[in-house]
Design a protein around this motif. Structure first.
Motif, PDB file in Angstrom:
ATOM      1  N   LYS A  66       0.834  -1.193   0.000  1.00 39.99           N
ATOM      2  CA  LYS A  66       0.000   0.000   0.000  1.00 39.99           C
ATOM      3  C   LYS A  66       0.877   1.255   0.000  1.00 39.99           C
ATOM      4  N   ASN A  71      -3.551   3.048  -1.143  1.00 45.52           N
ATOM      5  CA  ASN A  71      -3.868   2.349  -2.388  1.00 45.52           C
ATOM      6  C   ASN A  71      -2.889   1.189  -2.603  1.00 45.52           C
ATOM      7  N   LYS A  72      -3.406   0.066  -3.094  1.00 44.92           N
ATOM      8  CA  LYS A  72      -2.553  -1.090  -3.364  1.00 44.92           C
ATOM      9  C   LYS A  72      -1.740  -0.867  -4.633  1.00 44.92           C
TER      10      LYS A  72
END
Length: 297
Positions: A66, A71-72
């Motif tokens: 992340k 967010n990945k």
């Protein structure tokens, strides 16, 4: 003179043939003693974006992390060779002494070698007992309003009969619903998605159609995301996914049902002396932190 020209022509032709084979991307350089040369670059072989196998692999190995915003981010090295199916990964690694990739355990064959991960062999037994950490579910994806024939097929997959086919093809059974009795409904089913799930789905379809000859089943191989999207938009009746559904996908009214468990095998060429890597070592390779085989520490 004519004989000399013929000899020269044959020699030149052979040299050109060798040169053309060397230019096909097959990295087979050896060390001075003819063995594996650890100073060579690692040929990282990955699946395409949208592949459930890739999604599960990067999550399980920590290649996906992340960012500051939560967010990945998939940190697979940009130098990776991207393959769009399990079969292409297998042939690519089998043809390159310095390649490493990953595939469904059920697709493993003797053309490549599976590495132990943290000292644990990739096997059905070790996935069942939880000691092999790189494992994931095989899902079928559906939404409300499924046809009678599609539901009958799903009932077969989840029955004792269907689960025997799962285990016979080197995948791991989930709890079954007992012996199967078909209502023999008539109609067409479109099944689409993951190339990892496709091989065992082919066997399930073949066996079910022998029981219910009224069923017409079309199988479309692609990737997990395509299978999920196709189910959502009604292009197919049953999607195949080798990963869990995302929240955004379940919000569309989609349901995932686990039909089997599978391991992800990390594979190298049979000429590679490597036998056992930790998850961190695998992560270093696939993020590009270890660029040469001698860099894997």
């Amino acid at each position: 003179m004519i004989r000399l020209k013929n000899v020269l022509a044959v020699t030149l032709g052979a040299a050109l043939m060798v040169g053309s084979l060397a230019g096909c991307g097959n990295n087979s350089s050896k060390s001075a003693d003819g063995g594996f040369d650890a100073t060579q670059d690692i040929s990282v072989v990955s699946r395409e974006e949208g592949s459930g196998t890739r999604g599960a692999f990067v999550e399980l190995t920590g290649v996906e992390e992340k960012d500051a915003d939560g967010n990945k981010v998939d940190n697979t090295t940009t130098n990776a060779i991207t393959c769009n199916s399990t079969e292409v990964v297998l042939t690519t690694v089998a043809g390159d002494d310095y390649a490493i990739g990953y595939i469904s355990l059920g697709a493993l064959n003797d053309t490549v070698k599976a590495l132990k991960i943290g000292g644990v062999e990739a096997s059905e037994e070790n996935i069942n007992n939880g000691s092999y950490t790189l494992s994931r579910p095989f899902n079928i994806v559906t939404k409300d309003g499924i046809s009678d024939v599609a539901q009958d097929f799903i009932n077969y997959i989840m029955s004792e009969d269907g689960q025997k086919i799962i285990s016979a093809n080197k995948y791991i059974e989930v709890a079954n619903s007992g012996a199967f009795t078909s209502t023999n409904p008539k109609g067409k089913i479109v099944v689409a998605g993951s190339s990892s799930v496709t091989p065992v789905m082919e066997k399930l379809i073949e066996a079910y159609k022998a029981i219910n000859t009224n069923a017409d089943i079309e199988l479309q191989e692609s990737d997990s995301t395509t299978g999920i999207t196709s189910t959502s938009d009604g292009t197919c009746d049953i999607g195949m996914a080798s990963r869990e559904l995302k929240d955004t996908e379940t919000a569309l009214g989609l349901k995932a049902t686990v039909i089997a468990m599978d391991g992800i095998a990390v594979i190298v060429n049979n000429n590679n002396p490597a036998e056992d890597y930790t998850v961190d070592q695998v992560k270093d390779i696939f993020t590009g932190s270890a660029a040469k085989w001698e860099d894997v520490k």
